[in-house]
Enzyme design. Structure first.
Site, PDB file in Angstrom:
ATOM      1  N   SER A  29       0.844  -1.201   0.000  1.00  0.00           N
ATOM      2  CA  SER A  29       0.000   0.000   0.000  1.00  0.00           C
ATOM      3  C   SER A  29       0.875   1.245   0.000  1.00  0.00           C
ATOM      4  CB  SER A  29      -0.923   0.019   1.231  1.00  0.00           C
ATOM      5  OG  SER A  29      -0.165   0.086   2.423  1.00  0.00           O
TER       6      SER A  29
ATOM      7  N   ASP B 238       7.179  -9.743   8.056  1.00  0.00           N
ATOM      8  CA  ASP B 238       7.201  -8.857   9.215  1.00  0.00           C
ATOM      9  C   ASP B 238       8.644  -8.396   9.368  1.00  0.00           C
ATOM     10  OD1 ASP B 238       7.345  -7.653  11.689  1.00  0.00           O
ATOM     11  OD2 ASP B 238       6.222  -9.216  12.746  1.00  0.00           O
TER      12      ASP B 238
ATOM     13  N   ASP C 134       5.757  -7.288   2.323  1.00  0.00           N
ATOM     14  CA  ASP C 134       4.862  -6.522   3.184  1.00  0.00           C
ATOM     15  C   ASP C 134       4.282  -7.479   4.216  1.00  0.00           C
ATOM     16  OD1 ASP C 134       3.330  -3.582   2.849  1.00  0.00           O
ATOM     17  OD2 ASP C 134       2.211  -5.056   4.023  1.00  0.00           O
TER      18      ASP C 134
ATOM     19  N   TYR D 176       9.541   7.555  17.873  1.00  0.00           N
ATOM     20  CA  TYR D 176       9.502   7.720  16.414  1.00  0.00           C
ATOM     21  C   TYR D 176      10.694   8.539  15.938  1.00  0.00           C
ATOM     22  CZ  TYR D 176       7.570   9.299  11.889  1.00  0.00           C
ATOM     23  OH  TYR D 176       7.370   9.593  10.561  1.00  0.00           O
TER      24      TYR D 176
ATOM     25  N   LYS E   6      13.768   7.557  13.358  1.00  0.00           N
ATOM     26  CA  LYS E   6      13.956   8.260  12.087  1.00  0.00           C
ATOM     27  C   LYS E   6      15.330   8.924  12.009  1.00  0.00           C
ATOM     28  CE  LYS E   6       9.928   7.248  10.417  1.00  0.00           C
ATOM     29  NZ  LYS E   6       9.803   6.222   9.363  1.00  0.00           N
TER      30      LYS E   6
END
Length: 252
Positions: free
Chosen positions: A16, A62, A37, A156, A160
């Site tokens: 997606s 995964d 995916d 997060y 990143k």
């Protein structure tokens, strides 16, 4: 057409959003694509939509499990004999608000495992094939917020920021082998934003604050950048953090 003819690409997060658009674009440009995916149903839908004539292999994966990463890489080598391109797009998502003082070791570790660690493992496992052929294009994904900070999203941001550091180090160590490593920092409208009111609020805010006054799309705005970075023409672009964000990082 045919910019990637003869190349073999692994695309993670391919069911997606950005990953799917990149997988489709690579295939249309002649690459054999190993699409990975966590969603087996999403991968099957990808295969059903691209039709005949495309060289695709799908591998449910995964990315938090190293044995499943091994399976993706092995599939590429067994089916197509080489790996030229790695688009590391699958990432752990942005969790609920977690400020610095609230961050637990478990929460930070989970973001690390599904972010920079899985990116590192994919890169390491693809390296031998790329180095042997003296050709490789690695495209990682981070976030512009890792440059400026995002209060309330500490796990997060840790992940990143680490992906950007990983990209820079690989560019310095592996460039001599004909391998370039770059990182895309996208602000792109994907279905994930529609899963919560918080996501929809973010979309409304960004549509007003992005200088070009619109949200980018995976197919029109992001996939072409991944295509260029995967091509021979990008052989002198290395170690770069490339914003695909309509100019947002300049005002963040």
């Amino acid at each position: 057409m045919g910019i990637l003819s003869g190349r073999v690409a692994i695309v993670t997060g391919a069911a997606s959003g950005i990953g799917r658009s990149v997988a489709e674009r690579y295939a249309r440009e002649g690459a054999a694509v190993v699409a990975a995916d966590i969603s087996a149903a999403g991968l099957q839908n990808l295969i059903d939509s691209v039709g005949d004539g495309m060289r695709f292999a799908i591998v449910p994966c995964d990315v938090g499990e190293e044995s499943q990463i091994d399976r993706v890489v092995q599939t590429a080598l067994e089916r197509f004999g080489q790996i030229d391109i790695l688009a590391n797009i699958a990432q752990g998502g942005m969790a609920d608000h977690t400020y610095l003082e609230q961050t637990t070791s478990a929460g930070a570790l989970q973001s690390f495992v599904t972010g920079p660690l899985q990116s590192l493992l994919f890169m390491q496992k693809c390296l031998p094939s790329m180095r042997e052929r003296h050709y490789g294009r690695i495209i990682n994904v981070s976030s512009h917020s890792a440059l400026s900070g995002a209060p309330g999203y500490t796990p997060y941001e840790i992940a990143k920021g680490a992906i950007q550091a990983l990209t820079r180090n690989a560019s310095q160590e592996w460039g001599q082998h004909g391998i370039t490593t770059n990182c895309v920092l996208p602000i792109i409208r994907t279905p994930a934003y529609d899963l919560s009111q918080q996501g929809r609020d973010v979309v409304a805010h960004l549509e007003q604050t992005i200088p070009v006054k619109r949200f980018g799309t995976p197919d029109q705005d992001c996939a072409p950048v991944f295509l260029f970075l995967a091509s021979e023409e990008a052989g002198y672009v290395n170690g770069q953090m490339i914003g695909v964000d309509g100019g947002h990082q300049l005002i963040a």
